[in-house]
Design an enzyme around this catalytic site. Structure first.
Site, short mmCIF file in Angstrom:
data_model
loop_
_atom_site.label_atom_id
_atom_site.label_comp_id
_atom_site.label_asym_id
_atom_site.label_seq_id
_atom_site.Cartn_x
_atom_site.Cartn_y
_atom_site.Cartn_z
N HIS A 176 1.02 -1.10 -0.07
CA HIS A 176 0.05 -0.19 0.01
C HIS A 176 0.93 1.25 0.02
O HIS A 176 2.08 1.15 0.56
CB HIS A 176 -0.80 0.04 1.21
CG HIS A 176 -1.91 0.86 1.46
ND1 HIS A 176 -1.71 2.25 1.70
CD2 HIS A 176 -3.30 0.82 1.36
CE1 HIS A 176 -2.81 2.90 1.90
NE2 HIS A 176 -3.89 2.09 1.40
N ASP A 235 3.07 -4.52 8.25
CA ASP A 235 2.11 -3.68 8.11
C ASP A 235 0.57 -4.57 8.31
O ASP A 235 0.40 -5.13 7.32
CB ASP A 235 1.94 -2.75 6.55
CG ASP A 235 0.69 -2.18 6.46
OD1 ASP A 235 -0.30 -2.21 7.36
OD2 ASP A 235 0.36 -1.58 5.39
N GLN A 244 -4.60 -4.72 7.31
CA GLN A 244 -5.74 -5.71 6.73
C GLN A 244 -5.66 -7.10 7.57
O GLN A 244 -6.55 -7.92 7.26
CB GLN A 244 -5.41 -6.01 4.91
CG GLN A 244 -5.60 -4.83 4.12
CD GLN A 244 -6.92 -4.20 4.28
OE1 GLN A 244 -7.85 -4.82 4.42
NE2 GLN A 244 -6.90 -3.03 3.94
N LYS A 267 -9.88 -0.17 10.61
CA LYS A 267 -10.38 -1.40 9.71
C LYS A 267 -10.73 -2.47 10.42
O LYS A 267 -10.83 -3.78 9.87
CB LYS A 267 -9.03 -1.74 8.79
CG LYS A 267 -8.81 -0.49 7.70
CD LYS A 267 -7.69 -0.64 6.92
CE LYS A 267 -7.10 0.42 6.22
NZ LYS A 267 -8.10 0.81 5.18
N CYS A 308 -5.09 2.75 -3.49
CA CYS A 308 -3.52 3.15 -2.81
C CYS A 308 -2.41 2.30 -3.21
O CYS A 308 -1.71 1.76 -2.54
CB CYS A 308 -3.68 3.23 -1.50
SG CYS A 308 -4.97 4.62 -1.26
#
Lengths: 403, 129
Positions: free
Chosen positions: A117, A194, A197, A220, A360
């Protein structure tokens, strides 16, 4: 499952039942999260820390209680390893502008992947340019997984940081981060994962993974916007300079010099986003109540169903691993003859929310060979009938455009 | 505006865009992209008399475009009107979202505004180049 916990799902959009399939952008919020934040403002609102009065003590307890919930949620060893930020983006920027600024030198290498991303790419680009460091990328193979066989060559003595996403926000690919962390550590490189998600979709154990830094996005994972988490190993955070400075992050201030507060507060300058942090704590309560195993099983069933039903429509190109086992949460696709933006408009008219564009991840889309894709992404409240509505809508759009 | 985003006019022009392609010896050209969705357009204009597009007349227009149905349809309709002498230079500079909505016969949601303005912006950019 648990649909009655989400007030927004009662809404009608263009006269139709809301079918919300834009969860990778932001999930909807369960009632207990909304109530926790209202309750804070209605009954406990005060600034935290150093307050002697009752409200301040209550607010402090609630805020720090949320930190304990996050610590347990990702199994961090110490509570002071949990830093609250404004989101995943700020969490990554914090690492880049403190740890990165101190440790990345000319000629060093930072290893990312081709599926990052922008938030885990652009900050590193700026740092690399400033420092004269080099960015390298773990490539993708034909099944949209990382080419692990390239790792040994890509991680060198010069590699100081390996930063990668746990789950791709475009492809849905679940990366074997544990393996990559081991390989990086062997060569002495740090690893940032990261988890924007991953949070709320799969269980995360930062100690088992061995991650040096792990990043979460609150909104999220059923929490409010404006709050995220940076996990960092204690000894690394202790040696990092402050990110922002001002109130709250100091121990003592002189006209010319200051000394820093202990962790985690050293890295949390200014008045904290108290209500949203409390909301994030409530989101974790919700996820725990459902159970991450149940979440994962539910999303796996939904994913397999989508893959099967989409696969039946001719002219649909799906991006990402073919098997439901290797992916979770998101599915990006294109319908031949129907530009993604038009598809999204047509679905919206039927009450169905999906996202279109590059999500993104512009370099990844160039690799996919398309400017934009349509993306449906899932959460605990999505049902088979949501998917049926999506499939029906896609068929309608194809018929409208291609007949 | 239910189910009306895709009028027959839009679909017709999207499937068969009029005056699509390059123009030989254009006097003015411009490109516009919509970075959000990747829509692209390049317009070629032949303008007679008048410098900087002022007091001139658009004699011919072609465009090459890639994108969603709305952006292609608007490009096609604008080009057709220009070729048919129904749309003059003075008018293109004053056109707004509502004028295009009228041409399409549908209301456009704010999220799709950039799609319907792409070709108009490109034409105006070319004329002022």
């Amino acid at each position: 499952m648990f649909n009655s916990n989400f007030p927004i799902l009662k809404r009608k959009i263009n006269g139709r039942r809301l079918v919300y399939l834009d969860n990778a952008s932001t999930t909807q919020k369960p009632q207990n999260v909304i109530l926790a934040m209202t309750d804070f403002y209605e009954h406990h609102n005060a600034n935290i820390h150093r307050g002697i009065h009752t409200l301040s003590q209550e607010a402090t307890q609630m805020y720090e209680g949320a930190r304990d919930k996050v610590q347990k949620f990702i199994n961090a060893k110490y509570r002071e390893e949990i830093i609250f930020t404004s989101g995943a983006t700020e969490a990554i920027n914090l690492v880049v502008w403190t740890w990165g600024h101190e440790n990345i030198k000319r000629g060093d290498e930072i290893l990312l992947t081709e599926m990052e991303h922008h938030s885990n790419l652009v900050p590193w680009q700026i740092l690399a340019r400033k420092k004269g460091a080099k960015l390298k990328f773990i490539p993708l193979n034909e099944t949209w997984n990382l080419k692990l066989e390239t790792l040994n060559k890509l991680i060198t003595r010069r590699t100081k940081m390996v930063a990668l996403t746990h789950i791709s926000n475009v492809l849905g690919t679940i990366n074997p981060v544990e393996k990559i962390i081991k390989a990086a550590h062997k060569k002495g490189a740090m690893v940032l994962i990261d988890g924007a998600q991953a949070g709320g979709h799969i269980s995360v154990d930062v100690q088992k993974l061995g991650a040096d830094f792990y990043v979460l996005s609150g909104h999220k994972m059923y929490g409010p916007t404006g709050v995220g988490v940076l996990y960092g190993r204690k000894e690394i955070l202790e040696n990092m300079p402050p990110y922002q400075s001002g109130g709250h992050m100091i121990r003592s201030v002189d006209w010319q010099n200051s000394t820093w507060n202990d962790l985690p507060w050293k890295l949390e300058a200014g008045t904290a986003n108290i209500a949203d942090v409390i909301g994030l704590g409530a989101a974790i309560d919700f996820i725990n109540k459902v159970g991450l195993r149940a979440v994962k099983n539910h999303e796996l069933r939904i994913m397999n169903y989508v893959l099967r039903e989409l696969g039946k429509i001719s002219g649909i190109e799906i991006y990402g691993p073919e098997s439901g086992k290797d992916r979770i949460g998101v599915i990006s696709f294109n319908a031949a003859g129907v530009p993604p933006h038009d598809l999204a408009s047509i679905l919206d008219q039927r009450g169905i929310a999906i996202r279109t564009g590059h999500h993104c991840a512009m370099p990844l889309h160039r690799k996919l060979g398309v400017e934009s894709t349509a993306r449906a992404s899932f959460a605990i409240y999505n049902t088979k009938s949501d998917i049926d509505a999506l499939i029906k809508g896609i068929k309608y759009a194809i018929q409208l455009f291609c007949s | 505006m239910q189910q009306k985003n895709y009028s027959q006019i839009v679909l017709d022009h999207y499937r068969n865009p009029r005056n699509f392609g390059k123009l030989k010896e254009p006097t003015h050209t411009a490109e516009e992209v919509n970075p959000l969705c990747g829509d692209e357009i390049k317009v070629y204009l032949r303008v007679k008399n008048g410098k900087n597009g002022k007091n001139g007349k658009i004699e011919d227009i072609r465009y090459e475009a890639r994108g969603c149905a709305l952006s292609i349809a608007v490009a096609s309709i604008l080009a057709e009107r220009i070729v048919n002498r129904e749309l003059r230079i003075e008018e293109t500079g004053k056109m707004e979202k509502s004028d295009i909505e009228q041409m399409l016969g549908i209301k456009i949601s704010p999220a799709r505004e950039s799609c319907i303005l792409l070709s108009l912006n490109a034409i105006n950019k070319a004329l002022s180049s």
